[in-house]
Design a protein around this motif. Structure first.
Motif, mmCIF file in Angstrom:
data_model
loop_
_atom_site.group_PDB
_atom_site.id
_atom_site.type_symbol
_atom_site.label_atom_id
_atom_site.label_comp_id
_atom_site.label_asym_id
_atom_site.label_seq_id
_atom_site.Cartn_x
_atom_site.Cartn_y
_atom_site.Cartn_z
ATOM 1 N N GLU A 274 -54.648 -12.176 28.723
ATOM 2 C CA GLU A 274 -53.796 -11.116 29.273
ATOM 3 C C GLU A 274 -52.447 -11.080 28.558
ATOM 4 O O GLU A 274 -51.845 -12.125 28.298
ATOM 5 N N GLU A 287 -51.421 -14.987 30.279
ATOM 6 C CA GLU A 287 -52.303 -16.070 30.716
ATOM 7 C C GLU A 287 -53.706 -15.775 30.213
ATOM 8 O O GLU A 287 -53.980 -14.681 29.716
ATOM 9 N N ASN A 289 -57.744 -15.805 31.571
ATOM 10 C CA ASN A 289 -58.675 -15.961 32.685
ATOM 11 C C ASN A 289 -60.005 -16.449 32.138
ATOM 12 O O ASN A 289 -60.617 -15.804 31.285
HETATM 13 MG MG MG Z 1 -53.454 -12.354 35.562
#
Ligand code: MG
Ligand code: ADP
Ligand code: ADP
Length: 494
Positions: A274, A287, A289
């Protein structure tokens, strides 16, 4: 791989099982008492009751799930998203028990599960980061100085945060200590870890993320971006691919950065990196995921790939069957998350029975759901009913198709985000592509939705009156029961 257990429920459990079935792999469902008659329970080749409705007594019981795998001769577990999907200890236990975890290694989950550890891991690559602290804050005074030098407003974030939770905006130095204390105690109670850090608050960012795939042989590709700026509570509601603002050059640059992030933790499987993108198209790593993402279907639509199939192949040790050069974006896809929530009331969850549930359909319309008419939306889990995805050649046509699909999708018994989705599709800012993560707070209010409803009801009423007049002319007298047709139209319930 002959048998997969899907450690999840709802639309994502069904979606995973469909691909498994297509690949000739048998499926095992687990279900809580609340999901006895759920579609995922019925769809699987075998289904095992896992416990009472609350997820900590059912879908989160890792040891029990591993036990079921042993009993039934399961080869692999797909965790879906949410629940145990980003639980490194679970992933490790699964592999320790000689069961394949369809996802990344426990180490990669662990690193990327902590926003601070993630920043540290990617530090050796040349990836732009949001200015801020790179360690958990222990000295509040020093942190305040740092905040001053970055410039307010700043964001205090929980390192272990997720799902849009664990963030606090601090407007000025005066509120800093108090907010810091609140943030730390919140982080501890919500995530069991009081580590917080600060980040510059980017004032009007877009949330743009890159889908990546890595295999066990060190091959990586990126599958382009998803634009996820339409959010409420820092959580996505509308996603699309491609983004209206990325140039091919920026796409390639962000794609390469995303691959570097994946390499930093030797990432295997499907993952998402992200980024925030500011008005000047500077991008910053946010971040990673480490799972299949809710919005993965838009990427599937524009690339023609099945991401779950890719995950399964990778988990079986197969090398990626395509390279970056083989991939291209074809057409445009938009996803609307259809939540049982009341957009007119701050998007608060609205639980109940689906008294009407009529699905839209047709070319370029994909509906990933897990419900049927008459079913209840349980209070125990995420209130997402479905993901409505449309696909077309151009962004404009895709928006139009989404509008029509929303109209054709009939849900009553609970409030949903369908009307909100229509609002977004019709909004000039969304249509122009010029919007950021503040779309909802800037343009949307419950009132806007009601006005729209009233306007539609008004048009419906006028149309109804015209039809009524036409028919009256035709038949001279209209039987009483026909009158109700126009009023039912007015009180259309979604
Ligand atoms: Mg996020
Ligand atoms: P995505 O990042 O895939 O767009 P969300 O942020 O909406 O998805 O989260 C996906 C699912 O995972 C949701 O069901 C959400 O409730 C859950 N989730 C994500 N992060 C957390 C977390 N830290 N704690 C609990 N649930 C989470
Ligand atoms: P989560 O783990 O909850 O998904 P993220 O770090 O991915 O947390 O952030 C979620 C959302 O919060 C972003 O999409 C964005 O809207 C907002 N956000 C996060 N960090 C910042 C920032 N530094 N400045 C502005 N908005 C931010």
């Amino acid at each position: 791989m002959n048998k997969i257990l899907v450690a999840n429920r709802g639309e994502i459990a069904l979606r995973i099982m469909r691909t498994a079935k297509e690949m000739g792999i048998a499926t095992v469902a687990i279900y809580s008492d609340a999901d006895r008659t759920a579609l995922h329970t019925r769809f699987a080749d075998e289904a095992v009751n896992i416990g009472p409705p609350p997820s900590n007594q059912s879908y989160l019981l890792g040891d029990k799930i591993i036990g079921i795998c042993k009993d039934l001769g399961v080869d692999a577990i797909h965790p879906g998203y949410g629940f145990l999907s980003e639980n490194a200890a679970f992933a490790k236990k699964v592999t320790d028990n000689d069961i394949i975890f369809i996802g990344p290694s426990p180490e990669a989950i662990e690193i990327m599960g902590s926003k601070l550890a993630a920043k540290a891991a990617v530090a050796k690559y040349d990836i732009p980061m949001v200015p801020g602290t790179d360690q958990a804050i222990t000295d509040v005074k020093a942190a305040k100085e740092k905040a001053r030098s970055i410039g307010f407003p700043i964001l205090i974030k929980a390192s272990a945060g997720g799902g849009g939770k664990g963030m606090r905006i601090v407007e000025d130095a005066g509120a800093f200590e108090e907010q810091m204390q609140l943030a730390q105690s919140e982080a501890l109670s919500s995530f069991g870890d009081d580590s917080v850090f600060i980040e510059k608050y980017i004032s009007s960012p877009r949330h743009i993320e890159i889908q990546v795939l890595g295999d066990q042989h060190g091959n990586y590709v990126h599958l382009f971006e998803r634009e996820c700026s339409v959010q409420r509570r820092h959580q996505k509601v509308v996603e699309e691919a491609p983004s209206a603002v990325l140039t091919p050059e920026l796409r390639e640059k962000m794609g390469q950065s995303a691959i570097s992030v994946a390499k930093s933790c030797e990432y295997v499987s499907a993952g998402t990196v992200e980024f925030l993108v500011d008005e000047n198209l500077n991008y910053y790593f946010l971040e990673m995921n480490t799972r299949l993402q809710v919005e993965h279907p838009v990427t599937e639509m524009i690339t023609g790939l099945d991401l779950v199939a890719a995950q399964i192949n990778i988990a079986q040790g197969e090398p990626l069957s395509f390279s970056q050069e083989d991939l291209e974006i074809k057409g445009h896809a938009i996803e609307l998350r259809v939540y049982a929530e009341d957009p007119a009331n701050d998007f608060l969850p609205d639980i109940g029975q689906l008294t009407t549930y009529q699905r839209p359909g047709g070319p370029g319309i994909r509906l990933d759901d897990g419900f049927e008419e008459g079913m209840d939306i349980p209070i125990y889990y995420d209130p997402m009913i479905a993901k409505l995805i449309t696909y077309d050649q151009s962004r404009g046509a895709c928006i139009q198709k989404m509008s029509e699909a929303i109209d054709a999708y009939r849900i009553s018994g609970v409030q949903t985000t369908l009307g909100f989705g229509k609002f977004v599709m019709q909004h000039p800012a969304f249509q122009s592509g010029n919007f950021d993560t503040h779309f909802v707070s800037k343009y949307f209010s419950g009132k806007a939705l009601r006005q729209e409803d009233d306007a539609e009801a008004g048009i419906a009423a006028v149309l109804g009156a015209v039809l009524f007049e036409e028919r009256r002319q035709q038949y001279k007298t209209l039987p009483q029961k026909d009158l109700s047709a126009t009023t039912a139209w007015r009180s259309r319930d979604r």
